[in-house]
Write a protein that holds these residues in place. Structure first.
Motif, PDB file in Angstrom:
ATOM      1  N   ASN A  75      38.217  28.128  34.675  1.00 34.79           N
ATOM      2  CA  ASN A  75      36.692  29.356  33.909  1.00 34.79           C
ATOM      3  C   ASN A  75      35.182  28.577  35.315  1.00 34.79           C
ATOM      4  OD1 ASN A  75      36.357  31.692  32.557  1.00 34.79           O
ATOM      5  ND2 ASN A  75      34.440  30.343  31.715  1.00 34.79           N
ATOM      6  N   ASN A  76      34.556  29.351  35.059  1.00 35.01           N
ATOM      7  CA  ASN A  76      33.058  28.561  34.998  1.00 35.01           C
ATOM      8  C   ASN A  76      32.546  28.537  33.850  1.00 35.01           C
ATOM      9  OD1 ASN A  76      30.812  28.736  37.169  1.00 35.01           O
ATOM     10  ND2 ASN A  76      30.683  30.416  36.534  1.00 35.01           N
ATOM     11  N   PRO A  77      32.423  26.671  34.545  1.00 32.30           N
ATOM     12  CA  PRO A  77      31.267  25.410  33.586  1.00 32.30           C
ATOM     13  C   PRO A  77      30.374  25.436  33.089  1.00 32.30           C
ATOM     14  CG  PRO A  77      32.662  24.775  35.772  1.00 32.30           C
ATOM     15  CD  PRO A  77      32.785  25.973  36.247  1.00 32.30           C
ATOM     16  N   ASN A  78      29.635  27.338  33.026  1.00 31.51           N
ATOM     17  CA  ASN A  78      28.296  27.310  33.316  1.00 31.51           C
ATOM     18  C   ASN A  78      28.240  27.574  31.549  1.00 31.51           C
ATOM     19  OD1 ASN A  78      27.308  26.680  35.641  1.00 31.51           O
ATOM     20  ND2 ASN A  78      27.948  28.583  35.697  1.00 31.51           N
ATOM     21  N   VAL A  79      27.639  27.000  30.608  1.00 34.51           N
ATOM     22  CA  VAL A  79      26.955  27.639  29.435  1.00 34.51           C
ATOM     23  C   VAL A  79      25.588  28.018  28.556  1.00 34.51           C
ATOM     24  CG1 VAL A  79      26.790  26.717  27.232  1.00 34.51           C
ATOM     25  CG2 VAL A  79      28.852  26.298  28.677  1.00 34.51           C
ATOM     26  N   SER A  80      24.967  29.514  28.159  1.00 38.45           N
ATOM     27  CA  SER A  80      24.678  29.883  28.114  1.00 38.45           C
ATOM     28  C   SER A  80      24.243  29.829  26.612  1.00 38.45           C
ATOM     29  CB  SER A  80      24.348  31.446  28.417  1.00 38.45           C
ATOM     30  OG  SER A  80      24.306  31.727  29.775  1.00 38.45           O
ATOM     31  N   VAL A  81      22.409  28.819  26.702  1.00 34.56           N
ATOM     32  CA  VAL A  81      22.265  29.178  24.659  1.00 34.56           C
ATOM     33  C   VAL A  81      21.403  29.849  24.742  1.00 34.56           C
ATOM     34  CG1 VAL A  81      21.805  27.432  23.290  1.00 34.56           C
ATOM     35  CG2 VAL A  81      23.184  26.121  24.783  1.00 34.56           C
ATOM     36  N   VAL A  82      21.609  30.835  23.331  1.00 37.04           N
ATOM     37  CA  VAL A  82      20.414  31.603  23.096  1.00 37.04           C
ATOM     38  C   VAL A  82      21.072  31.531  21.466  1.00 37.04           C
ATOM     39  CG1 VAL A  82      20.615  32.919  25.159  1.00 37.04           C
ATOM     40  CG2 VAL A  82      22.385  33.405  23.361  1.00 37.04           C
ATOM     41  N   PRO A  83      19.521  32.199  20.469  1.00 34.14           N
ATOM     42  CA  PRO A  83      19.492  32.466  19.311  1.00 34.14           C
ATOM     43  C   PRO A  83      21.300  33.093  19.030  1.00 34.14           C
ATOM     44  CG  PRO A  83      17.323  33.015  20.247  1.00 34.14           C
ATOM     45  CD  PRO A  83      19.011  32.812  21.355  1.00 34.14           C
TER      46      PRO A  83
END
Length: 264
Positions: A75-83
């Protein structure tokens, strides 16, 4: 006597065999493609900040863990951090994996549930030396309790019959409010409490673990757009990380020690 075109006849006779071989090759390719496992769905990875496991900057041991899982399943190894609220909204309209999430009756049908990434202790913290110590669940239910709003801890408190619960936007604010005597106790996962107390620049010795309410499993969950076969791939990759020791290495690397004391 007319000349017999032997070479031409030989070429003509060879054509059916060549055509048959071509058809065989096409059929074989179709069979191989049908037998090969389907490619995993590329999903959006969405995290809500739960220091020290997930920081607002997108670091922390659970972020490292999920990135390693993503690489293992392709999988694409990118993480978005949001509330948290935003993370749940985003998971409704796309193939997504969201972490760390506590599981509750309200959330049960909203998502598909993958592996438990972390198991935390859900505790009630009080100020050290506070009067009217909380000794049991009945005493706790009679007190004013603060907790993170829209969290599974808030849901569980209300389900268990706590009648005086105040939800606050962040754990850092909750730590400051408890320190200022704005409520009697703070319900929070223990490691999240340690991180929030540090971030609020408050002395850890000023807080006590008055009561451990339960274990709180925290999951990697998936939106319903993610096929079950893909969820099974992520779960299998997680089990492989546990088996080869990489889970322990990633989760303990740079992890802070527990700072909050206990009355037990």
């Amino acid at each position: 006597m007319p000349r017999i075109p032997r070479e031409r006849d030989a070429r003509q006779r060879s054509r059916p065999a060549g055509n048959a071989l071509s058809l065989f090759g096409v059929a074989l390719g179709v069979l191989i493609a049908a037998a090969a496992p389907a490619a995993a769905t590329d999903i959006s990875l969405i995290a809500s900040p739960i220091p020290p496991f997930i920081t607002e900057e997108g670091t922390g041991p659970v972020v490292r863990l999920v990135l390693d899982l993503a690489r293992r399943v392709g999988n694409n190894p990118n993480v978005s951090v949001v509330p948290l609220g935003r993370a749940l909204d985003l998971a409704h309209d796309r193939p997504a994996g969201i972490f760390l999430l506590g599981r509750s009756p309200e959330r049960e049908d909203m998502l598909s549930w993958g592996p438990i990434l972390v198991e935390e202790e859900m505790v009630l913290l009080t100020r050290t030396g506070a009067e009217n110590a909380i000794g049991d669940l009945a005493a706790a239910k009679a007190r004013h309790i603060g907790t993170l709003q829209h969290s599974v801890t808030e849901e569980l408190l209300l389900e268990q019959g706590f009648g005086n619960v105040t939800g606050v936007p962040t754990n850092i604010l909750a730590a400051r409010m408890l320190d200022a005597g704005r409520f009697d106790a703070w319900c929070v996962p223990l490691h999240a409490a340690d991180a929030a107390i540090r971030a609020a620049a408050l002395p850890p010795k000023g807080f006590r673990n008055a009561l451990t309410l339960s274990k709180l499993p925290l999951y990697l969950a998936f939106s319903h757009q993610v096929p079950q076969a893909d969820i099974d791939r992520w779960s299998a990759a997680f089990r492989a990380m546990q088996a080869d020791g990489s889970y322990r290495v990633l989760m303990t690397e740079g992890a802070p020690g527990q700072a909050v004391g206990s009355e037990r």
